[in-house]
Design an enzyme around this catalytic site. Structure first.
Site, PDB file in Angstrom:
ATOM      1  N   ARG A 119      12.260  13.241 -11.883  1.00 55.61           N
ATOM      2  CA  ARG A 119      11.697  12.237 -11.115  1.00 55.61           C
ATOM      3  C   ARG A 119      11.636  10.995 -11.360  1.00 55.61           C
ATOM      4  O   ARG A 119      11.062  10.519 -11.675  1.00 55.61           O
ATOM      5  CB  ARG A 119      10.999  12.980 -10.404  1.00 55.61           C
ATOM      6  CG  ARG A 119      10.998  14.576  -9.559  1.00 55.61           C
ATOM      7  CD  ARG A 119       9.445  15.229  -8.987  1.00 55.61           C
ATOM      8  NE  ARG A 119       9.089  14.492  -8.101  1.00 55.61           N
ATOM      9  CZ  ARG A 119       8.782  14.593  -7.316  1.00 55.61           C
ATOM     10  NH1 ARG A 119       6.950  16.151  -7.207  1.00 55.61           N
ATOM     11  NH2 ARG A 119       7.882  14.382  -6.120  1.00 55.61           N
ATOM     12  N   ASP A 312       7.858  16.918   3.758  1.00 54.41           N
ATOM     13  CA  ASP A 312       7.843  17.621   3.027  1.00 54.41           C
ATOM     14  C   ASP A 312       8.070  18.644   4.097  1.00 54.41           C
ATOM     15  O   ASP A 312       8.011  19.513   3.471  1.00 54.41           O
ATOM     16  CB  ASP A 312       6.447  17.642   2.340  1.00 54.41           C
ATOM     17  CG  ASP A 312       6.175  16.235   1.547  1.00 54.41           C
ATOM     18  OD1 ASP A 312       6.778  15.802   1.275  1.00 54.41           O
ATOM     19  OD2 ASP A 312       4.946  16.359   0.357  1.00 54.41           O
TER      20      ASP A 312
HETATM   21  O1  SPQ Z   1       3.041  15.820  -5.668  1.00 53.41           O
HETATM   22  P1  SPQ Z   1       4.120  15.486  -5.475  1.00 53.41           P
HETATM   23  O2  SPQ Z   1       5.141  17.019  -6.283  1.00 53.41           O
HETATM   24  O3  SPQ Z   1       5.599  14.898  -4.667  1.00 53.41           O
HETATM   25  O4  SPQ Z   1       4.601  16.440  -4.072  1.00 53.41           O
HETATM   26  C1  SPQ Z   1       5.290  16.836  -2.371  1.00 53.41           C
HETATM   27  C2  SPQ Z   1       5.611  17.925  -2.091  1.00 53.41           C
HETATM   28  O5  SPQ Z   1       6.922  18.302  -1.516  1.00 53.41           O
HETATM   29  O6  SPQ Z   1       4.404  18.780  -2.072  1.00 53.41           O
HETATM   30  C3  SPQ Z   1       7.138  16.087  -2.828  1.00 53.41           C
HETATM   31  F1  SPQ Z   1       7.644  16.337  -3.558  1.00 53.41           F
HETATM   32  O7  SPQ Z   1       4.929  16.209  -1.793  1.00 53.41           O
HETATM   33  C4  SPQ Z   1       4.402  14.505  -2.180  1.00 53.41           C
HETATM   34  C5  SPQ Z   1       5.546  13.850  -0.720  1.00 53.41           C
HETATM   35  O8  SPQ Z   1       6.276  13.852  -0.682  1.00 53.41           O
HETATM   36  C6  SPQ Z   1       2.625  14.116  -1.731  1.00 53.41           C
HETATM   37  C7  SPQ Z   1       2.266  12.924  -1.419  1.00 53.41           C
HETATM   38  C8  SPQ Z   1       1.053  12.403  -1.682  1.00 53.41           C
HETATM   39  O9  SPQ Z   1       0.562  13.377  -1.854  1.00 53.41           O
HETATM   40  O10 SPQ Z   1       0.683  11.527  -1.901  1.00 53.41           O
HETATM   41  C9  SPQ Z   1       3.171  11.820  -0.919  1.00 53.41           C
HETATM   42  C10 SPQ Z   1       4.837  11.961  -0.695  1.00 53.41           C
HETATM   43  O11 SPQ Z   1       5.497  11.657  -1.239  1.00 53.41           O
HETATM   44  P2  SPQ Z   1       5.848  10.418  -1.720  1.00 53.41           P
HETATM   45  O12 SPQ Z   1       6.962  10.033  -2.605  1.00 53.41           O
HETATM   46  O13 SPQ Z   1       6.689   9.832  -0.429  1.00 53.41           O
HETATM   47  O14 SPQ Z   1       4.820   9.336  -2.028  1.00 53.41           O
END
Ligand code: SPQ
Length: 424
Positions: A119, A312
């Protein structure tokens, strides 16, 4: 786990605590003064990774199913970890902790599992370096392992190319330690849990539209926090109730923060019966009991400012679209490619395997709904949101659906199958 067609789903349930909020209670609790008490903490693998990392940084955290107690040490008393920090599968842990570590007077290293190792981390490396951080991708590929040598930081005004709460939060957390104010402007507003929680902990923070500004010389004070149910987990039951015939499902005490509630808007635009009751807002993180009933759905367009509000939930919304009459277009969602899996490719591959009429585009999907799905062997690519989405598809498909790698569901929803079976 295997799934076959259900003729009805009925009942009431409470989904586990919000993942995003749970992570942030650990991080802010660790750098606040005093003991932060958290009820409703999500005991999913991702949030346990955040706990493990902060324990390695010298923070005492008591974790029981009812209550998590974080014995904060204040902004400047984290200790260097003897071993490399392991964020597991969690993008949130990796990116947010990096903002804090960038300002500590010691060197840290952080890595994660095979998915995290793919990632993109340049999205936080670039702004943190602009603040003066010494942060490098050890393999030189913009991914973990990261090596972070703490340095004195200077505030910046960063215009982020992506609407990402993780990027915004990493910069704001670093800004707590910087000289001068630090601002982040996003193209669209992403989830604002960090801003709300920082304010609750006493930080000086100003929000104007899509720009958040934090001021230094902070002193955070421990809080008692009750985490609402995760709307991203509720999403599977919302979809299940709408597409399964003769169904009515109520999900209690779900977080409906306006930066996260895009799925409700889309379900209603598609003609779904979605009823919100007992709306409460005592903590800045509003909640509601949500009831859904089987509905005749029609296609819709999901794009623009709506995307960060349901990013998500797009995998389960793609499943929902297969059961709607007409075409659903998802665009502006290229961020799906850099999640736990490439969620555009993986959704298209698996929906096609079930007989759906779907095509992937450069920034989303086009789904021609109304074609019956049949059971298939689904490859989750170890992505929890993919696995749960296809469990719901499997309940509405002819024949049997089997999901490979579905143990990954424990990342965000360890009791998912038990909760689903309660509705049979
Ligand atoms: O923590 P992680 O692995 O990135 O988890 C995800 C998920 O689907 O549970 C994304 F894969 O959620 C992120 C979300 O997409 C959680 C998050 C946050 O807690 O700040 C923000 C989002 O990601 P981003 O990259 O848009 O900031």
């Amino acid at each position: 786990m295997r799934f076959t067609k259900r003729t009805a789903l009925h009942g009431e349930l409470t989904v586990p605590g919000d993942k995003s909020i749970s992570h942030r209670t650990i991080m802010l609790g660790a750098i606040a003064e005093g003991t932060t008490e958290v009820r409703g903490f999500l005991q999913g693998a991702d949030c346990l990774s955040s706990i493990a990392c902060f324990r390695q940084l010298g923070i005492e955290i008591e974790n029981t199913p009812e209550l998590v107690r974080i014995h904060g040490k204040g902004l400047h008393h984290l200790q260097p970890s003897k071993q490399i920090l392991d964020a597991g599968n969690s993008g949130t842990t990796t990116r947010l902790i990096s903002g804090i570590l960038a300002a500590q007077p010691f060197t840290s290293r952080i890595t994660g599992d095979a998915s995290i190792q793919r990632r993109p981390m340049n999205r936080i490396i670039t702004p943190l370096r602009q603040m003066g951080a010494d942060i490098t991708s050890e393999a030189g590929n913009g991914c973990v392992p990261l090596r972070i040598q703490g340095r004195p930081l200077t505030g910046i005004h960063y215009t982020s190319p992506v609407a990402s709460a993780q990027v915004k939060s990493a910069i704001l957390l670093a800004g707590l330690y910087a000289e001068g104010s630090t601002s982040v402007t996003e193209p669209y507003l992403s989830r604002n849990h960090t801003e709300l929680m920082l304010k609750a902990f006493g930080a000086r923070l100003h929000v104007d539209d899509t720009t958040s500004t934090i001021y230094p010389d902070q002193h955070l004070t421990a809080q008692a926090i009750s985490v609402p149910g995760d709307i991203s987990s509720a999403a599977y039951f919302l979809a299940a109730g709408l597409i399964t015939p003769n169904s009515s499902i109520t999900i209690k005490h779900v977080g409906i923060n306006p930066t996260r509630d895009g799925i409700l808007e889309v379900c209603q635009a598609m003609g779904g019966t979605v009823i919100l009751e007992h709306i409460q807002d005592t903590t800045g993180e509003p909640t509601a009991d949500i009831t859904v009933q089987s509905s005749s759905l029609k296609g819709t367009v999901i794009e623009g400012a709506l995307i960060p509000k349901l990013i998500d939930e797009l995998p389960i919304l793609a499943v929902l679209a297969c059961f709607a009459e007409g075409t659903t277009v998802i665009r502006d969602a290229q961020e799906l490619k850099v999640k736990e899996s490439n969620r555009i490719d993986v959704m298209v591959e698996n929906l096609k395997a079930m007989g759906a009429d779907v095509e992937g585009t450069k920034d989303g999907m086009i789904i021609h709904g109304g074609k019956p799905l049949h059971g298939a062997c689904i490859d989750s690519h170890l992505d929890h949101r993919i696995a749960m989405s296809f469990a719901i598809a499997g309940l509405n498909a002819d024949g049997e659906t089997k999901i490979k790698g579905d143990e990954c569901i424990a990342i965000s929803y360890p009791g998912f199958y038990q909760d689903l079976q309660m509705l049979y």
